[in-house]
Every structure is written in structure tokens, then in C-alpha cells.
Design a protein around this motif. Structure first.
Motif, PDB file in Angstrom:
ATOM      1  N   VAL B 101      16.513  56.247   3.063  1.00  0.00           N
ATOM      2  CA  VAL B 101      15.265  55.670   3.602  1.00  0.00           C
ATOM      3  C   VAL B 101      14.504  56.743   4.384  1.00  0.00           C
ATOM      4  O   VAL B 101      13.272  56.825   4.317  1.00  0.00           O
ATOM      5  CB  VAL B 101      15.589  54.457   4.516  1.00  0.00           C
ATOM      6  N   ASP B 102      15.234  57.594   5.094  1.00  0.00           N
ATOM      7  CA  ASP B 102      14.604  58.638   5.912  1.00  0.00           C
ATOM      8  C   ASP B 102      13.725  59.578   5.079  1.00  0.00           C
ATOM      9  O   ASP B 102      12.705  60.070   5.547  1.00  0.00           O
ATOM     10  CB  ASP B 102      15.677  59.485   6.608  1.00  0.00           C
ATOM     11  N   SER B 103      14.164  59.831   3.824  1.00  0.00           N
ATOM     12  CA  SER B 103      13.500  60.874   3.039  1.00  0.00           C
ATOM     13  C   SER B 103      12.045  60.555   2.728  1.00  0.00           C
ATOM     14  O   SER B 103      11.257  61.457   2.477  1.00  0.00           O
ATOM     15  CB  SER B 103      14.276  61.145   1.756  1.00  0.00           C
ATOM     16  N   PHE B 104      11.678  59.287   2.709  1.00  0.00           N
ATOM     17  CA  PHE B 104      10.269  59.048   2.356  1.00  0.00           C
ATOM     18  C   PHE B 104       9.394  58.577   3.513  1.00  0.00           C
ATOM     19  O   PHE B 104       8.290  58.113   3.327  1.00  0.00           O
ATOM     20  CB  PHE B 104      10.124  58.170   1.105  1.00  0.00           C
ATOM     21  N   ASN B 105       9.857  58.732   4.709  1.00  0.00           N
ATOM     22  CA  ASN B 105       9.030  58.527   5.905  1.00  0.00           C
ATOM     23  C   ASN B 105       8.213  57.238   5.822  1.00  0.00           C
ATOM     24  O   ASN B 105       6.984  57.253   5.674  1.00  0.00           O
ATOM     25  CB  ASN B 105       8.096  59.743   6.064  1.00  0.00           C
ATOM     26  N   LEU B 106       8.905  56.123   5.905  1.00  0.00           N
ATOM     27  CA  LEU B 106       8.302  54.799   5.697  1.00  0.00           C
ATOM     28  C   LEU B 106       7.058  54.565   6.556  1.00  0.00           C
ATOM     29  O   LEU B 106       6.067  53.986   6.094  1.00  0.00           O
ATOM     30  CB  LEU B 106       9.362  53.717   5.993  1.00  0.00           C
ATOM     31  N   SER B 107       7.096  55.060   7.803  1.00  0.00           N
ATOM     32  CA  SER B 107       5.972  54.797   8.716  1.00  0.00           C
ATOM     33  C   SER B 107       4.658  55.371   8.157  1.00  0.00           C
ATOM     34  O   SER B 107       3.596  54.784   8.334  1.00  0.00           O
ATOM     35  CB  SER B 107       6.272  55.383  10.097  1.00  0.00           C
ATOM     36  N   VAL B 108       4.757  56.507   7.466  1.00  0.00           N
ATOM     37  CA  VAL B 108       3.542  57.124   6.909  1.00  0.00           C
ATOM     38  C   VAL B 108       2.968  56.249   5.799  1.00  0.00           C
ATOM     39  O   VAL B 108       1.743  56.064   5.707  1.00  0.00           O
ATOM     40  CB  VAL B 108       3.843  58.553   6.380  1.00  0.00           C
ATOM     41  N   ILE B 109       3.850  55.681   4.972  1.00  0.00           N
ATOM     42  CA  ILE B 109       3.373  54.834   3.870  1.00  0.00           C
ATOM     43  C   ILE B 109       2.752  53.547   4.435  1.00  0.00           C
ATOM     44  O   ILE B 109       1.669  53.143   4.008  1.00  0.00           O
ATOM     45  CB  ILE B 109       4.513  54.535   2.871  1.00  0.00           C
ATOM     46  N   ILE B 110       3.405  52.939   5.421  1.00  0.00           N
ATOM     47  CA  ILE B 110       2.841  51.716   6.029  1.00  0.00           C
ATOM     48  C   ILE B 110       1.510  52.053   6.722  1.00  0.00           C
ATOM     49  O   ILE B 110       0.509  51.359   6.567  1.00  0.00           O
ATOM     50  CB  ILE B 110       3.845  51.089   7.031  1.00  0.00           C
ATOM     51  N   GLY B 111       1.512  53.177   7.434  1.00  0.00           N
ATOM     52  CA  GLY B 111       0.289  53.629   8.129  1.00  0.00           C
ATOM     53  C   GLY B 111      -0.862  53.803   7.163  1.00  0.00           C
ATOM     54  O   GLY B 111      -2.013  53.464   7.471  1.00  0.00           O
ATOM     55  N   SER B 112      -0.544  54.297   5.959  1.00  0.00           N
ATOM     56  CA  SER B 112      -1.617  54.569   4.992  1.00  0.00           C
ATOM     57  C   SER B 112      -2.269  53.266   4.511  1.00  0.00           C
ATOM     58  O   SER B 112      -3.461  53.244   4.214  1.00  0.00           O
ATOM     59  CB  SER B 112      -1.075  55.364   3.813  1.00  0.00           C
ATOM     60  N   VAL B 113      -1.486  52.210   4.428  1.00  0.00           N
ATOM     61  CA  VAL B 113      -2.058  50.919   3.993  1.00  0.00           C
ATOM     62  C   VAL B 113      -3.026  50.411   5.070  1.00  0.00           C
ATOM     63  O   VAL B 113      -4.150  49.986   4.764  1.00  0.00           O
ATOM     64  CB  VAL B 113      -0.926  49.881   3.729  1.00  0.00           C
ATOM     65  N   ILE B 114      -2.617  50.537   6.329  1.00  0.00           N
ATOM     66  CA  ILE B 114      -3.487  50.081   7.433  1.00  0.00           C
ATOM     67  C   ILE B 114      -4.776  50.920   7.457  1.00  0.00           C
ATOM     68  O   ILE B 114      -5.883  50.375   7.530  1.00  0.00           O
ATOM     69  CB  ILE B 114      -2.744  50.221   8.791  1.00  0.00           C
ATOM     70  N   THR B 115      -4.614  52.235   7.355  1.00  0.00           N
ATOM     71  CA  THR B 115      -5.802  53.106   7.437  1.00  0.00           C
ATOM     72  C   THR B 115      -6.745  52.895   6.263  1.00  0.00           C
ATOM     73  O   THR B 115      -7.954  53.028   6.404  1.00  0.00           O
ATOM     74  CB  THR B 115      -5.401  54.597   7.530  1.00  0.00           C
ATOM     75  N   LEU B 116      -6.163  52.555   5.096  1.00  0.00           N
ATOM     76  CA  LEU B 116      -7.018  52.316   3.926  1.00  0.00           C
ATOM     77  C   LEU B 116      -7.912  51.089   4.170  1.00  0.00           C
ATOM     78  O   LEU B 116      -9.107  51.100   3.831  1.00  0.00           O
ATOM     79  CB  LEU B 116      -6.158  52.121   2.668  1.00  0.00           C
ATOM     80  N   VAL B 117      -7.340  50.063   4.777  1.00  0.00           N
ATOM     81  CA  VAL B 117      -8.123  48.854   5.073  1.00  0.00           C
ATOM     82  C   VAL B 117      -9.248  49.204   6.062  1.00  0.00           C
ATOM     83  O   VAL B 117     -10.415  48.814   5.867  1.00  0.00           O
ATOM     84  CB  VAL B 117      -7.199  47.735   5.656  1.00  0.00           C
ATOM     85  N   ILE B 118      -8.910  49.974   7.096  1.00  0.00           N
ATOM     86  CA  ILE B 118      -9.939  50.362   8.085  1.00  0.00           C
ATOM     87  C   ILE B 118     -11.004  51.234   7.405  1.00  0.00           C
ATOM     88  O   ILE B 118     -12.196  51.090   7.665  1.00  0.00           O
ATOM     89  CB  ILE B 118      -9.299  51.115   9.273  1.00  0.00           C
ATOM     90  N   HIS B 119     -10.551  52.116   6.521  1.00  0.00           N
ATOM     91  CA  HIS B 119     -11.499  52.998   5.816  1.00  0.00           C
ATOM     92  C   HIS B 119     -12.514  52.169   5.024  1.00  0.00           C
ATOM     93  O   HIS B 119     -13.713  52.439   5.076  1.00  0.00           O
ATOM     94  CB  HIS B 119     -10.744  53.944   4.881  1.00  0.00           C
TER      95      HIS B 119
END
Lengths: 659, 127
Positions: B101-119
Motif C-alpha cells: 500500500v505504501d508504494s503508491f502513496n494513497l494520500s496523493v491519489i485521494i488528494g488528486s480527486v479532491i483537487t480535480l473537483v475544485i479545479h
């Protein structure tokens, strides 16, 4: 099928050759897109200026008529300050095409008309095609083509090469155009007109100037154009260039007053907002390097499974051939020489295509010129300009293209320095070597190692440009004047075309130079004692040169691969595969090197050597052609080899110290 | 989006991405230590923080930072997703999965979904 082809050939023969159309315009107005639309060709198009570095020729046919279409390099003026301006002007004078189509940018019509006026001063039979009308509509710009046509006295078409709007009318207009029907002049002030008349009467009487338009010659002499003053033998004490330029702009403003309406206050839209951050004083460079890292990491990691598939497929094919043919040497040359050698390079096709696809997105979107703008300040301290950076950026694809694109740099000294340092930019041909070696020696960190090599290549290019500038010249670069193109969403079809156009170069090499090199290498590694590679000719060559590389710790296989790598850098991979018998054992050549005792530092030294040592043959030939002097070629060979040796030696010594 | 909203998002995302950067630089939790990617996350946080340095009189400039910051953060998530996809494919082909799980940095993927909505929300302001 044959019948169909025959019929087509007959039809083509019966077409009447009407003449030549030259496409001309400011950089990045979409000339090549228009060229592709007219000719059905698929030339390289990008959303940045300076893409067309030499004229391209195609054919446009309709019913029973055919035109030769020539795409000329983009230019702002018809002076001869840079090589591409000179190519354009010389072409218009010497080849005298039947029709000149000036492609203008609908959003920046004023500047485009400035070039149009210079063409009109030179000759008749000019058509104005106003491109990017879709962009103009988005910005609420209104253009009245009839009004413009009335003022200019030439046919005017509104079109968009991007959406296809108005293209059909434009093509119809070209075929309907009556050649020899117009030559319009705009008038300057009374004082200037008197001088033009005076000079024109002199030029008209000179036999050697009969091929030129005397009015154009007069204007150029008044502007103090060096080439024309030399040609006519007249050098005026006073230079009227600023007055002429001012009068041209005044006339353009007058024409556009009624025909071109732009909203008064510029909206803070997507373009401005994006530029505000991407060209930010502090963030701009950081964003650029972040993108570079992401690009190379994706190229390596995401391309890996696809490379694995090809590797497995080729391995199975090699075994199949081996079992099919009973003659030992023939089976060997096919399975290990050709499939093993060429296959070792083909394995990296997915990585190359992924790299070009992402570079295509960055180019098409308009981001790359921003990167040039951001690094312009840094480049100036290196005595280069952002324009050089644009040329260097092309080097990530191929150094040959990069050197050829230096033609658009107006300062000759800067052009030569950029051409000499261009091969230090890591081209795509070196990528297979990096992936093969880094993948085995650095495992999960391979992406970072490859990214670091690319960063190092930029660093060395920068340092070398200072050094070579100091060594050869003491001049300062011309400041970069480059208009940033509009951002646009890349079209899937353009991206596919871009990726294919660039990637196919790699495939062509695999089928030509790499194939030949693989057979030669197989021959040298198989004979004189078949099956005994240690006694082969290749081993003898490698062993003979090994002492030179002994301080760095390169094995004879590595040395031999470097020698063959001068033909094309990908050949290093195929040579290593053949010489380490990796095709036989089914493992990567790099893994074989690891078994022979090569350390991580040794591997890094080898990668740096590959990055920096003598450019490949095609690059050397182009370098000689573009700089025009043998001494620059010699400098490039000696300097790059010495630099590669020193850097590799330092890494190797560091390795011995720390490991 | 109001200027108050823009300011709030610049603060929230700036802090969020700084924490993600710190987490990636140290490999503290649910993330593998990755110095360069950690620095890239710092750049992402920097885009938001530099937005807060823009004059309050020029809200478009602040909004521009939010516009670009959110798309940049979304791209980082896409990047991590592609890396994950590549690793899964390689593992499948080699029948050898080294997956954590560590290898794909889950927080970055979740963060990207939030930022895409704001974008997508802030984008409307510019088109």
C-alpha cells in the motif's frame, strides 16, 4: 488493385501543373497545419515557433489541376537577419513561386499584416489566409474579410486549420485565382515615394537587376538592408528603416480600423491565469523540473510491462527460428545476430513512444515555449538565449533536428555554440541504454537515475556553452523575442501523428542502420572461431582498446559497444546483447555485465560516458554542414570524448573510494 | 468562487500538500520514502502558498494559483495511478508481485480527486 493504381497513375499524369504556391507567415501561425491540409501530408506540427527549419514541398491536386506547395520557415520580416529569414527571402526571389499565400494569425492580425506588406512590396499574386478564426471567435474578435479585401486589393480568406472551418473555400479560392492578375502597392510619404522613384529608375536600367522588382529594391536600400545594398552597389548615408516601419504600421492600423474589431479590455482568461503561474519568477523553474521528472519516471515505469511483452515475444521468435533452421551459422545469425541484436533495441519502443506522447502533450498544449521563457534568464548568463533553449529542447528527441533548428537563431555565434553543445542533450536513442543498464543496476530507483542523467545533460550543456563561448567568442546573445503561443487542448489525432512521426524514426533506424550493425557485430563476434566469442574479432578490437578505458573499469564488451555506438547510439544495446550472449541466456545484457563484476558506480560511469561521448555519425555530418567548418566538428569530437572520459573517471574513482 | 473561498482553499491545500510532501520525504506513514517525488509535492504546495502572497486587491491572481495548483495536484495523482498500473502489469506478466500500500502513496491519489473537483469549479471563473 493493380488496375486501380494504374488508373490513379494515369489520372495523376493528366493533371495540368499550374505552378507553385509558397506558404509564408509569422512563426507559429499554423503554416505547417495548412500545408498538411492542402497536401494531405503529415509533417511535424507543434504549438511553438521555429518548427519549420527548412522548406517542405508537397503537392495539391483538384480535378485536373495540380500545384506544388512549399512550406517556408516562419518569419516576422523579410530582412535577412537569421538563416530562416534568408531561406524565405531567397526562395521568393530566386524561385519566384506563382502564388504566395501569407498565413496570418486571426488573433494577432496587425503583426501578420506587417509581413504581408513586405511581401506585397516585393511581388504580386498574393493571397491572405487568416488562420485560427476559431480562436478569434472565442475572444470575441470580429474580422470583416470583404472590407480587408477591398483595402488590400488581394483575396482574403478566413479559416481554421485546427477545426477545418473555411478550409474548403480557401482551397477553392486558390484554384480559382487568376495568376498574374494583381500587384498592389501601398504608398509611403511623399518624401519617401520621391526617393523610391529616383532609385527605381536607376535599378530599372541595370541589366543585372532585371529579375528584381525595382520598387522593392529601392525600399530595401532605403531600409539599409546590407545584402541589397551590396547587390545594388548603393549605400545611402541615411537609414529610413524606422520611418518605413512606422508608415507600414500606420497603414495597417488604418486598414484594420473598420475591418478588425477586438474587445477593448483584455479578459483575465485561462491563458493569462495559466501564464501567471507557469512563468512565475520562482515557481516557473520548479514546475518545469517537476514536469521533467514526471515525464521520465512515467517513461520508464509505465513502459516497463510493454517492453516485457515485446521481450518475451522476441525471445520466443528467436527460439522458434533456432529450432527451424538446421544450418548452425544461419540459425545463429538470424536468432542472435538479427532477432537478438535488433530485438534488444526494439524492446524499448514502448518507452520511446511513451516519451514522445508526453512530450507531444507538452508541446501541443503550448507549455514548452513557457519553459523556454522561464529559462531565458538563466540561458542569458550562459550567453545563450531562450531561442537556443527551444533548439536544445528538440534535442531530447533527436540531436540532428536540434542542430538543424539552430538556423532560426539570428546571432551566428550563438547559433554555432548551440549547435556544438546540442549533442549533450540526451536524445531518445540513448534512452534504451539508460533503461537497460539502470533497470538492472538501480532497480526501483532506475527512474530517478534516468531523470538525473537528463538533468546532468542539461547541466553539462550549460557549462559547455559557457566554455565554448569563452573559447571561441566573446559575444553576448541577442535577447529572446518570442511570442508565447496560446494554450490549447491537444487533439488526439495530432498527438498520434506527432508520436508516430517521431517514433517511426526510431523504427526506421532499427530496420536499417541497427540491422546492418547487428549483422556486422554478429560477424565480428562469431568469427574466426565459431562459438568462441573470447577469440572473436570483436573481442580483439575490444581488448586492443581496453587499456585506454582500464582506469574507468570498462570491460572489453563495453568498449566495443561504445565504438559501434558511434554509428547510432541504440547500437550500444544490440552490441552488448550480442557480445554478452544475453540473447542465448535469455537475460538482459546488463545482468550479464553485473555478473562480470561491474558495480553501480561502474554502471553509472558507463551511462555518463554514453551520454557525453562522441555524437553519432548523422549528428556529426549535420554539425559540419550547419557550422560550415571542420574545426567545429573536430572541437565537438575532442571536447565530448575528453569530457566523457573525465566524468566517467571521476565517478569510477569515487566508486572505488566509497565501495 | 468568492475570494474568501479561494483563500480558504489555498490555505487548506497548501497545508495538505506540505504534509503530504513531508510524509513522502520521510516515508512516515502509508508512503514509501521518495525524496524527489516529495520535492515535487513541495512544488505543488508552493503553488498554493505563493497564491496567498498575491495582493488581496487582485483576486484573479490568487484564483490563478488555485486553478493551476489544483490541476498540478491532480496530475500528480494521475502520475501515481499510472505508476501503480505499470507495476501491476509488470507483476502480472512476471507472475511476481511486489506490491505494498505504501508504494503508491494513497494520500496523493485521494488528494488528486479532491483537487480535480475544485479545479472544475474554479475553471468556470475563467471560461
Amino acid at each position: 488493385m493493380k488496375e486501380k493504381n494504374k488508373k490513379k497513375a494515369e489520372q495523376s499524369e493528366t493533371k495540368i501543373d499550374v505552378g507553385t504556391i509558397a506558404l509564408l507567415g509569422n512563426p507559429n501561425v499554423g503554416k505547417t497545419s495548412v500545408f498538411n491540409l492542402l497536401t494531405g501530408m503529415k509533417q511535424y506540427v507543434a504549438n511553438w515557433p521555429g518548427v519549420t527549419v527548412e522548406k517542405r514541398v508537397g503537392k495539391m491536386e483538384k480535378e485536373n489541376m495540380a500545384f506544388k506547395v512549399v512550406d517556408l520557415p516562419g518569419t516576422y520580416t523579410l530582412g535577412a537577419n537569421s538563416l530562416d529569414e534568408k531561406i524565405t527571402r531567397d526562395y521568393l526571389i530566386e524561385e519566384a513561386p506563382e502564388i504566395v499565400v501569407v498565413i496570418a494569425d486571426a488573433v494577432n492580425l496587425e503583426r501578420s499584416l506587417y509581413l504581408l506588406f513586405q511581401v506585397l512590396e516585393m511581388r504580386g499574386d498574393v493571397i491572405l489566409a487568416i488562420n485560427s478564426i476559431d480562436e478569434a471567435k472565442k475572444e470575441n474578435i470580429f474580422i470583416d474579410p470583404e472590407e480587408l479585401q477591398q483595402h488590400l486589393g488581394i483575396p482574403v480568406f478566413l479559416m481554421s486549420a485546427y477545426t477545418g472551418e473555411g478550409v474548403e473555400d480557401f482551397i477553392k479560392g486558390i484554384f480559382k485565382y487568376n495568376i498574374g492578375s494583381s500587384h498592389v502597392h501601398h504608398m509611403f510619404s511623399k518624401e519617401l515615394e520621391n526617393k523610391i522613384t529616383e532609385l527605381s529608375s536607376i535599378f530599372r536600367n541595370k541589366e543585372e537587376l532585371k529579375d528584381y522588382d525595382s520598387r522593392w529594391l529601392s525600399i530595401k536600400v532605403l531600409e539599409g538592408d546590407e545584402d541589397i545594398c551590396k547587390l545594388t552597389g548603393i549605400n545611402l548615408k541615411r537609414n529610413f528603416s524606422s520611418e518605413i516601419s512606422q508608415l507600414r504600421y500606420e497603414h495597417i492600423k488604418y486598414i484594420l480600423k473598420e475591418s478588425y474589431k477586438k474587445p477593448g479590455k483584455e479578459k483575465w482568461g485561462m491563458n493569462m491565469a495559466t501564464d501567471h503561474v507557469f512563468t512565475h519568477k520562482y515557481l516557473g523553474l520548479a514546475i518545469f523540473f517537476s514536469f521533467m521528472y514526471l515525464v521520465f519516471e512515467i517513461t520508464f515505469t509505465f513502459g516497463e510491462p510493454f517492453a516485457l511483452m515485446i521481450e518475451e515475444g522476441l525471445g520466443a521468435f528467436g527460439t522458434f527460428i533456432d529450432g527451424l533452421i538446421n544450418i548452425e551459422w544461419l540459425a545463429n545469425v538470424l536468432s542472435e545476430g538479427i532477432v537478438g541484436g535488433v530485438g534488444a533495441v526494439l524492446v524499448f519502443v514502448p518507452n520511446i513512444f511513451i516519451l514522445f506522447l508526453i512530450m507531444g502533450i507538452l508541446e501541443e498544449s503550448g507549455y514548452l515555449p513557457r519553459a523556454a521563457f522561464v529559462v531565458d534568464k538563466a540561458m542569458y548568463t550562459l550567453k545563450l538565449s531562450g531561442r537556443s533553449f527551444m533548439s536544445l529542447l528538440l534535442g531530447f528527441g533527436c540531436n540532428v533536428t536540434s542542430i538543424m533548428s539552430t538556423r532560426s537563431i539570428s546571432e551566428p555565434q550563438e547559433r554555432i555554440v548551440t549547435a556544438i553543445v546540442s549533442p549533450f542533450i540526451s536524445c531518445s536513442a540513448r534512452l534504451p541504454v539508460y533503461i537497460m543498464i539502470a533497470g538492472v543496476f538501480f532497480g526501483a530507483r532506475a527512474g530517478i537515475v534516468i531523470f538525473s542523467i537528463y538533468l546532468f545533460s542539461i547541466f553539462i550543456t550549460a557549462v559547455s556553452s559557457i566554455f565554448i563561448n569563452k573559447l571561441l567568442f566573446k559575444g553576448k546573445p541577442a535577447p529572446m523575442i518570442m511570442e508565447l503561443p496560446r494554450y490549447r487542448t491537444p487533439k488526439i489525432s495530432s498527438l498520434i501523428q506527432y508520436t508516430w512521426n517521431r517514433g517511426k524514426h526510431f523504427l526506421k533506424k532499427a530496420g536499417s542502420i541497427i540491422l546492418i550493425a547487428s549483422i556486422v557485430i554478429w560477424f565480428l563476434s562469431y568469427f574466426p572461431v565459431p562459438g568462441n566469442i573470447a577469440e572473436s574479432f570483436a573481442a580483439k578490437i575490444g581488448h586492443f582498446l581496453e587499456p585506454i578505458f582500464a582506469p574507468i573499469g570498462f570491460t572489453w564488451e563495453m568498449v566495443t559497444s561504445l565504438i559501434f555506438g558511434v554509428a547510432a547510439k541504440e547500437v550500444i544495446v544490440s552490441t552488448l546483447s550480442t557480445l554478452t550472449l544475453s540473447a542465448q541466456t535469455g537475460v538482459s545484457a546488463a545482468a550479464e555485465l553485473m555478473k562480470s563484476g561491474l558495480t553501480q558506480f561502474g554502471a553509472l560511469a558507463f551511462l555518463m560516458f554514453v551520454l557525453l561521448y562522441v555524437p553519432c555519425l548523422p549528428t556529426l555530418i549535420v554539425l559540419k554542414n550547419e557550422t560550415g567548418k571542420w574545426r567545429y566538428l573536430l572541437l565537438s569530437i575532442v571536447y565530448s570524448f575528453s569530457l566523457a572520459y573525465v566524468v566517467a573517471l571521476i565517478i569510477s574513482l569515487a566508486g572505488r573510494l566509497f565501495v | 468562487m468568492s475570494i474568501k473561498g479561494i483563500n480558504s482553499w489555498l490555505w487548506i491545500l497548501g497545508i495538505l500538500y506540505s504534509l503530504m510532501a513531508l510524509n513522502t520525504l520521510t516515508g512516515f506513514t502509508y508512503a514509501e520514502q521518495d525524496i524527489i517525488f516529495g520535492l515535487v509535492l513541495c512544488v505543488s504546495a508552493g503553488i498554493y502558498f505563493f497564491g496567498l502572497r498575491e495582493s488581496i486587491e487582485k483576486p484573479q491572481r490568487r484564483a490563478a494559483h488555485l486553478l493551476i495548483g489544483t490541476i498540478f495536484s491532480s496530475l500528480l495523482g494521475l502520475f501515481k495511478f499510472l505508476i501503480l498500473l505499470g507495476s501491476l502489469l509488470s507483476g502480472y506478466l512476471e507472475q511476481d508481485f511486489h506490491f505494498s500500500v505504501d508504494s503508491f502513496n494513497l494520500s496523493v491519489i485521494i488528494g488528486s480527486v479532491i483537487t480535480l473537483v475544485i479545479h472544475l469549479r474554479i475553471r468556470k471563473q475563467f471560461t
